[in-house]
Design a protein around this motif. Structure first.
Motif, mmCIF file in Angstrom:
data_model
loop_
_atom_site.group_PDB
_atom_site.id
_atom_site.type_symbol
_atom_site.label_atom_id
_atom_site.label_comp_id
_atom_site.label_asym_id
_atom_site.label_seq_id
_atom_site.Cartn_x
_atom_site.Cartn_y
_atom_site.Cartn_z
ATOM 1 N N LEU A 61 1.020 -0.964 0.043
ATOM 2 C CA LEU A 61 -0.006 0.022 0.116
ATOM 3 C C LEU A 61 1.070 1.295 0.014
ATOM 4 O O LEU A 61 1.809 1.267 0.604
ATOM 5 N N THR A 62 0.600 2.275 -0.965
ATOM 6 C CA THR A 62 1.411 3.349 -1.033
ATOM 7 C C THR A 62 0.504 4.693 -0.783
ATOM 8 O O THR A 62 -0.631 4.766 -1.316
ATOM 9 N N TRP A 104 -6.613 3.206 -0.286
ATOM 10 C CA TRP A 104 -5.975 1.801 -0.030
ATOM 11 C C TRP A 104 -6.980 0.773 -0.446
ATOM 12 O O TRP A 104 -6.233 -0.451 -0.861
ATOM 13 N N LYS A 105 -8.242 0.687 -0.055
ATOM 14 C CA LYS A 105 -9.275 -0.226 -0.789
ATOM 15 C C LYS A 105 -9.072 -0.477 -1.984
ATOM 16 O O LYS A 105 -9.055 -1.577 -2.742
ATOM 17 N N ALA A 106 -8.878 0.572 -2.868
ATOM 18 C CA ALA A 106 -8.898 0.563 -4.407
ATOM 19 C C ALA A 106 -7.706 -0.258 -4.720
ATOM 20 O O ALA A 106 -7.416 -0.834 -5.832
ATOM 21 N N GLN A 107 -6.409 -0.058 -4.039
ATOM 22 C CA GLN A 107 -5.294 -0.595 -4.238
ATOM 23 C C GLN A 107 -5.400 -2.096 -4.058
ATOM 24 O O GLN A 107 -4.899 -2.919 -4.756
ATOM 25 N N ASP A 122 1.372 -4.678 3.576
ATOM 26 C CA ASP A 122 2.565 -4.052 4.083
ATOM 27 C C ASP A 122 2.503 -2.567 3.573
ATOM 28 O O ASP A 122 1.354 -2.307 2.769
ATOM 29 N N SER A 123 3.317 -1.714 3.755
ATOM 30 C CA SER A 123 3.206 -0.238 3.029
ATOM 31 C C SER A 123 4.500 0.286 2.551
ATOM 32 O O SER A 123 5.780 -0.182 3.239
ATOM 33 N N HIS A 124 4.346 1.156 1.560
ATOM 34 C CA HIS A 124 5.727 1.777 0.827
ATOM 35 C C HIS A 124 6.132 2.606 1.955
ATOM 36 O O HIS A 124 5.430 3.578 2.661
#
Length: 248
Positions: A61-62, A104-107, A122-124
């Protein structure tokens, strides 16, 4: 026996990054990766992911790289519509929680639309562990019933998500001898080691502050000594987050 998840961040960043991650898996000890679903190389990453089913793939997630998937944001983007560089902010910053959740849901949904099943979140730039961001990250992990990277205090956050006993960014540890690795993680049964193996192209050279070291990480992960050492089933088991979730 130490169970290791060796995870490459930034799958989907570019074709060169994607190919480096795939080689780290097929020619080395990489077991897992997480995908930037908003980046130009995402479709290529999905294609490679469908071809290499033994590679665990989660969602990276970014909020700090490229452009969002949705175009209705105000607090997440700069004047040009790109994500703000929130990871550079030392003090608190404002983001609209609904905007953040929807993006984030769209990602995550973009990843699901590829036909792949995510292993974890996780996240960027570790943006998920910032105070303003963490509640949305936890909400989505619970909503999609996914394990997460252990880069925040779950007890303090009031949650109990599936994760490893330990996490760190220390891919150089893979070059150490077996006993050094075991001693380093002596208090853990499961560990995620984050890394960024990649080949280089114009995109990564011009846009990432972490470029040429990716080649060194790729060399370490695919080195014959690393493969022989971590292939020792008496001391190591290489797993993905799917194995962790199943308790295997």
């Amino acid at each position: 026996m130490l169970k290791l998840i060796i995870n490459a961040d930034d799958f989907g960043y570019s074709r060169a990054v994607n190919y480096g991650i795939i080689d780290a898996h097929t020619e080395g000890v990489l077991t897992s990766t997480t995908c930037l679903t908003n980046m130009p190389g995402a479709e290529h990453a999905y294609e490679l992911g469908r071809q290499h089913k033994s590679l665990g793939i989660g969602v990276h997630l970014t909020l700090t790289c490229g452009r969002p998937l949705l175009d209705s944001h105000q607090t997440l983007v700069d004047a040009d519509g790109n994500f703000k560089k929130l990871h550079h902010y030392a003090a608190k910053f404002h983001v609209d929680q609904d905007e953040l959740y929807r993006e984030w849901k769209a990602q995550i949904e973009a990843f699901l639309d590829s036909g792949l099943t995510p292993t974890h979140l996780d996240s960027h730039h570790h943006i998920n562990n910032r105070e303003q961001i963490l509640p949305v990250f936890i909400r989505l992990a619970n909503e999609y019933k996914l394990p997460v990277r252990s880069n925040f205090d779950q007890e303090l956050a009031g949650t109990k998500l599936v994760t490893t006993d330990q996490f760190e960014y220390n891919p150089e540890i893979l070059l150490a001898d077996t006993q050094t690795i075991l001693n380093h993680y002596k208090d853990a049964e499961t560990v995620e080691i984050m890394c960024h193996p990649a080949y280089l192209d114009k995109s990564i050279m011009e846009n990432s502050s972490y470029a040429t070291p990716r080649l060194e990480e790729l060399a370490a992960i695919t080195h014959p000594k690393t493969k022989k050492k971590l292939g020792d089933k008496e001391h190591f088991q290489l797993i993905t987050y799917t194995d962790l979730r199943r308790g295997e």
